[in-house]
Scaffold this active site. Structure first.
Site, PDB file in Angstrom:
ATOM      1  N   LYS A 201       0.866  -1.180   0.000  1.00  0.00           N
ATOM      2  CA  LYS A 201       0.000   0.000   0.000  1.00  0.00           C
ATOM      3  C   LYS A 201       0.904   1.232   0.000  1.00  0.00           C
ATOM      4  O   LYS A 201       1.682   1.450   0.926  1.00  0.00           O
ATOM      5  CB  LYS A 201      -0.907   0.004   1.222  1.00  0.00           C
ATOM      6  CG  LYS A 201      -1.835   1.215   1.302  1.00  0.00           C
ATOM      7  CD  LYS A 201      -2.734   1.116   2.522  1.00  0.00           C
ATOM      8  CE  LYS A 201      -3.644   2.321   2.642  1.00  0.00           C
ATOM      9  NZ  LYS A 201      -4.518   2.220   3.835  1.00  0.00           N
ATOM     10  N   LYS A 254      -2.408  -1.500  -3.727  1.00  0.00           N
ATOM     11  CA  LYS A 254      -3.181  -0.257  -3.617  1.00  0.00           C
ATOM     12  C   LYS A 254      -2.239   0.938  -3.712  1.00  0.00           C
ATOM     13  O   LYS A 254      -1.266   0.991  -2.963  1.00  0.00           O
ATOM     14  CB  LYS A 254      -3.918  -0.249  -2.273  1.00  0.00           C
ATOM     15  CG  LYS A 254      -4.797   0.955  -2.033  1.00  0.00           C
ATOM     16  CD  LYS A 254      -5.511   0.843  -0.687  1.00  0.00           C
ATOM     17  CE  LYS A 254      -6.409   2.057  -0.451  1.00  0.00           C
ATOM     18  NZ  LYS A 254      -7.098   1.987   0.849  1.00  0.00           N
TER      19      LYS A 254
END
Length: 329
Positions: A201, A254
């Site tokens: 992420k 992400k």
């Protein structure tokens, strides 16, 4: 053989031919629809920066879940907006927290039973300061305490699993949180609950609209000391490898679009289920272009999702899930 014997356009002449030789496919079951749960009843409050996305009371979320199930969507990713916040993120692991209540209600909905319920595991929506962990302040300086945060994150994951989450998905990027969650789940007799780790992420500019939706913007500083530097592909592979070693069953990338190379590299290296999150900024910038008439909505939406799938994502978290599922029907 070369042209004119080889004519690659032969396989593009008609829609039937293009469909016949298509290499990458997309189906509704590969889509995950995020929902933002808030207190109240009959609440359906549109998020100004995300057209078509709402903060939903639990009764309204059940309606959304039933529609998603009818469209064949694979699952829901649940976020919560608590009634109150504090420095210990109490609402995240409270037995009667907003997501815990939502999970129990969704489990009772007959139409929604075909959906996987994925609970995001993080503290940022529940802390008064908006960070994803416990903050230690010393004058104007601050530090996000890793190990103290991990303890609460593991406690939160167990609470969500007990409430009915089919999958728990830690998104905080603290070191060691997957192992702590696995230990906590197993100790609670929840050894069958899988962990979907946001293993890579990145500290991204594309999260802005989400922070309005989840009311989770940091009140000071930023998240760059725990979310990843966008320049680092090799480090992303190390993060994934560590999380898998600690017991993650699946991994999530992400954002998606700016990091398609990370998705591809992970797919080539790791033989586990891999997903990607088409985040709020990706969704909102496309909608901004749609509103201006600069892009054709359906084609641009589907092309963006197909690119993520082609890069190697087996499933995609996207705010376009319902619209895409209707196109794919």
């Amino acid at each position: 053989m070369d042209f004119p014997i080889t004519r690659l356009r032969r396989l593009r002449r008609t829609e039937a031919m293009r469909r016949f030789v298509r290499e990458t496919s997309l189906e509704p079951s590969a889509l995950v629809y995020p929902l933002f749960l808030c207190p109240g009843e009959g609440v359906r409050r549109e998020i100004s920066s995300m057209p078509g996305v709402f903060n939903l009371s639990i009764d309204e979320a059940v309606k959304e879940a039933e529609e998603a199930a009818s469209l064949g969507i694979g699952g829901l990713l649940l976020f919560g907006l608590p009634e109150s916040k504090d420095e210990q993120a109490t609402g995240a692991w409270d037995h009667n927290g907003i997501v815990q209540q939502g999970l129990r209600a969704l489990k009772q909905s007959r139409s929604a039973k075909d959906l996987l319920l994925i609970a995001d595991v993080c503290l940022c929506e529940y802390t008064s300061h908006g960070h994803c962990g416990i903050v230690h302040k010393n004058g104007d300086d601050y530090e996000i305490e890793n190990d103290a945060s991990v303890n609460l994150i593991a406690k939160t994951a167990a609470s969500l699993a007990e409430a009915g989450a089919d999958i728990v998905a830690p998104s905080d990027m603290m070191d060691g949180r997957v192992e702590a969650i696995r230990d906590e789940l197993d100790a609670a007799g929840l050894e069958q609950t899988p962990i979907l780790s946001y293993a890579a992420k990145f500290a991204s500019a594309f999260y802005g609209p989400f922070r309005e939706a989840a009311d989770s913007a940091p009140q000071f500083g930023d998240r760059r000391s725990y979310q990843m530097d966008g320049a680092n592909l090799r480090e992303a592979m190390r993060e994934i490898e560590q999380d898998l070693g600690e017991g993650a069953d699946m991994i999530l990338m992400k954002p998606a679009m700016p990091y398609l190379d990370v998705i591809r590299a992970a797919r080539e290296r790791f033989d586990v289920p891999i997903g990607a999150y088409q985040v709020s900024g990706e969704y909102s910038m496309l909608h901004a272009a749609f509103a201006k008439g600069w892009l054709e909505p359906e084609r641009a939406m589907m092309e963006s999702l197909l690119s993520i799938r082609r890069a190697g994502a087996g499933f995609i978290v996207t705010y376009f899930a319902k619209e895409a599922a209707k196109v794919l029907a």
